[in-house]
Design a protein around this motif. Structure first.
Motif, PDB file in Angstrom:
ATOM      1  N   LYS A  98       0.828  -1.206   0.000  1.00 19.56           N
ATOM      2  CA  LYS A  98       0.000   0.000   0.000  1.00 19.56           C
ATOM      3  C   LYS A  98       0.863   1.258   0.000  1.00 19.56           C
ATOM      4  O   LYS A  98       0.561   2.248  -0.679  1.00 19.56           O
ATOM      5  N   PHE A 101       2.112   1.629  -3.548  1.00 19.61           N
ATOM      6  CA  PHE A 101       1.040   2.024  -4.463  1.00 19.61           C
ATOM      7  C   PHE A 101       0.682   3.502  -4.306  1.00 19.61           C
ATOM      8  O   PHE A 101       0.420   4.194  -5.293  1.00 19.61           O
ATOM      9  N   TYR A 104       2.338   6.174  -6.456  1.00 18.80           N
ATOM     10  CA  TYR A 104       2.049   6.305  -7.882  1.00 18.80           C
ATOM     11  C   TYR A 104       0.635   6.802  -8.162  1.00 18.80           C
ATOM     12  O   TYR A 104       0.343   7.199  -9.288  1.00 18.80           O
ATOM     13  N   ILE A 113      -4.810   1.935  -7.324  1.00 13.87           N
ATOM     14  CA  ILE A 113      -4.185   0.604  -7.413  1.00 13.87           C
ATOM     15  C   ILE A 113      -4.562  -0.138  -6.141  1.00 13.87           C
ATOM     16  O   ILE A 113      -4.293   0.342  -5.033  1.00 13.87           O
ATOM     17  N   GLU A 114      -5.168  -1.297  -6.291  1.00 18.79           N
ATOM     18  CA  GLU A 114      -5.559  -2.060  -5.104  1.00 18.79           C
ATOM     19  C   GLU A 114      -5.689  -3.533  -5.458  1.00 18.79           C
ATOM     20  O   GLU A 114      -5.848  -3.906  -6.631  1.00 18.79           O
ATOM     21  N   LEU A 156      -4.683  -7.800  -9.168  1.00 20.60           N
ATOM     22  CA  LEU A 156      -4.408  -6.395  -8.922  1.00 20.60           C
ATOM     23  C   LEU A 156      -5.225  -5.556  -9.898  1.00 20.60           C
ATOM     24  O   LEU A 156      -5.139  -5.730 -11.119  1.00 20.60           O
ATOM     25  N   LEU A 158      -6.003  -2.005 -11.573  1.00 22.44           N
ATOM     26  CA  LEU A 158      -5.357  -0.737 -11.884  1.00 22.44           C
ATOM     27  C   LEU A 158      -6.328   0.130 -12.672  1.00 22.44           C
ATOM     28  O   LEU A 158      -6.804  -0.268 -13.749  1.00 22.44           O
TER      29      LEU A 158
END
Length: 543
Positions: A98, A101, A104, A113-114, A156, A158
């Motif tokens: 995290k 992420f 970015y 992003i997760e 993931l 995005l």
């Protein structure tokens, strides 16, 4: 023709790459292959030598090599604990990722992003055997054979320019042959201070990677390139002797390094020092110490009104890690009233020394160690020092001493000539005590009296079985064959009390036995204590 040929080449390249990717997508990804057959399973005794060599890597290490032990119990343990271990590892990955992420998000059109899903699957790693390597160091070295063919599912999500892309990692396979070193071993749980990991073989890494639902690793060229590139990069980083060190315990937990030698420092002279006094020159002296030590610095004498002083003074410093420690040299201008002015400093890494060889250094004096500081361009003079690192001798044939029952040591085995022994370092480790009990309070700490010095451990609150694990060193010019050391355990009050301090027992140690045996690690009955005992390790080291 040259221009036309170049233009046609650019056009062909521009059209050829997209067409090739589209054709590869439909040949290897979109259409499921129809020529896949079920594997043929045959017993090992029916295979010829050529086929047997092909499956040899799949045979467990304990079956191929007698040095490896079978660890089915460990595999069963992993099988039972894996569902819980999976959740712990995934939570660590989420919290760690995290932070990365978040760096970015908001850049390059990235909106979020997760992880949509994160699990390592239901299949734990399998240990194909473990080999224990014997070593003379204070360490435990093992080499397990690890294979993991997991059904992990990592998705993931995005979000890029309001468009959502999903990347999925699945079908992970990893074959590793790591060397795991637990060092140094210490008397505090978990009994080792660091984990050092390196690889003895190039790893095998295989996985599936889906982008927008299509497995891009099904493209043969990309699959082979990615597989070899990842394995090569991992091997370059961690293939032995490269390693990954993970600290477990700090120095306060009993993982303090023990002395390995003595550094002889001769401060010879300095030249062209800065003039600091208004009506005179400077009154220089040098303070020297080793990095990582809390001991007071050694100091030379003060040379009054002198910019080119000559000292020719020698000092001895205890070395614990010659690979990382540095000698710190600070020059000061002595002042009678105000704070002493700093003339400059310099450092010398001990790794630049060859054991038993004297090396002279002519050092440019700097204001500080920041090379970009413009003050360091100013000429502050030079300092000349001579350094010699003398490692301790390893007298492995010296037996340990034993307790004679009244708090004194008795010598076991043969002794060596004391007349031929030079000075050295006496190391005393106060490890723990048992069954110490005061009349009014129990906050024990230990005090050592030796050679006019008084040293003590920290106090452990409300404990009858304290564990200190604190080490102390004494630099001696000759073996302490006629000396005694007094160690006493006290308890001090917490808060208000009429009984500020009381003794919980003491012991007097005859150090001649330590010199004879080299090392003694024993529990001693505390005199004037009903059942109390103290655990002490004493080591006499010479160069």
């Amino acid at each position: 023709m040259g221009f036309v040929g170049t233009l046609l080449g650019v056009i062909g390249f521009g059209f050829g790459i997209p067409i090739g990717l589209v054709v590869g997508y439909f040949l290897y990804i979109f259409f499921n292959p129809v020529d896949v057959q079920e594997p043929i399973v045959r017993p090992l005794n029916e295979l010829d030598s050529k086929s047997l060599h092909k499956v040899l890597p799949e045979i467990p290490a304990w079956l191929k090599n007698p040095d490896y032990d079978r660890v089915d119990w460990m595999n069963r343990f992993l099988q039972e604990i894996w569902p819980y271990l999976d959740k712990v590892i995934c939570n660590i990955i989420r919290s760690t990722a995290k932070t990365t992420f978040d760096q970015y998000v908001g850049k390059y059109g990235i909106e979020s992003i997760e992880f949509e899903n994160l699990t390592l699957g239901s299949f734990p790693p399998i240990l194909h055997g473990i080999k224990v390597i014997e070593t003379q160091e204070n360490a435990l070295v093992i080499e397990p054979g690890i294979r993991w063919a997991g059904n992990c599912d990592v998705r993931l999500a995005l979000k890029l320019f309001s468009l959502k892309f999903t990347i999925q990692l699945l079908d992970m396979q990893i074959f590793l042959a790591p060397r795991i070193t637990l060092k140094p071993l210490v008397p505090s749980f978990p009994c080792f201070a660091n984990i050092i990991i390196s690889l003895v073989e190039k790893p095998f890494v295989d996985f599936g990677l889906k982008l927008l639902g299509a497995d891009i690793m099904a493209i043969p060229i990309l699959y082979r390139f990615a597989q070899d590139k990842i394995a090569t990069e991992i091997s370059n980083l961690y293939h032995w002797p490269n390693d990954l060190e993970v600290p477990i315990l700090d120095n306060a937990s009993g993982a303090t390094k023990k002395p390995v030698g003595i550094l002889h420092v001769k401060v010879v002279r300095a030249s062209n020092l800065l003039k600091m006094d208004f009506l005179g020159k400077s009154d220089p002296y040098v303070k020297l110490s080793l990095s990582g030590e809390r001991l007071p610095s050694k100091k030379t004498s003060v040379k009054m009104n002198n910019l080119n002083p000559e000292w020719n003074e020698t000092f001895k410093l205890i070395v614990k890690d010659p690979q990382t420690q540095v000698l710190q040299l600070h020059l000061y201008d002595w002042e009678k009233v105000k704070v002493h002015d700093k003339l400059g400093m310099q450092v010398v890494p001990l790794s630049s020394l060859v054991p038993h060889e004297t090396k002279e250094f002519t050092l440019n004096i700097l204001k500080n160690l920041n090379l970009n500081d413009p003050h360091n361009k100013k000429d502050r003079g030079k300092l000349v020092v001579e350094l010699t690192f003398e490692p301790f001798r390893e007298d492995c044939d010296k037996p340990n001493g034993a307790l004679d029952g009244v708090g004194r040591l008795s010598t076991l085995g043969r002794s060596y000539s004391l007349e031929s022994s030079s000075g050295g370092v006496l190391s005393v480790t106060i490890e723990s005590a048992e069954n110490v009990e005061g009349r009014h309070h129990n906050n024990p700490y230990a005090v050592m009296l030796f050679g006019g010095e008084r040293k003590k451990t920290k106090a452990i609150k409300r404990s009858r079985n304290p564990r200190w694990n604190e080490a102390f060193q004494f630099m001696l010019e000759e073996p302490p064959v006629k000396d005694m050391m007094h160690i006493e355990v006290f308890s001090k009050r917490r808060g208000f009390s009429f009984y500020n301090k009381e003794s919980l027992g003491h012991v007097d140690l005859n150090l001649a036995d330590v010199v004879n045996n080299g090392r003694i690690n024993e529990k001693f009955h505390l005199i004037n204590s009903k059942n109390g005992a103290i655990h002490i390790e004493l080591t006499w080291s010479t160069v």
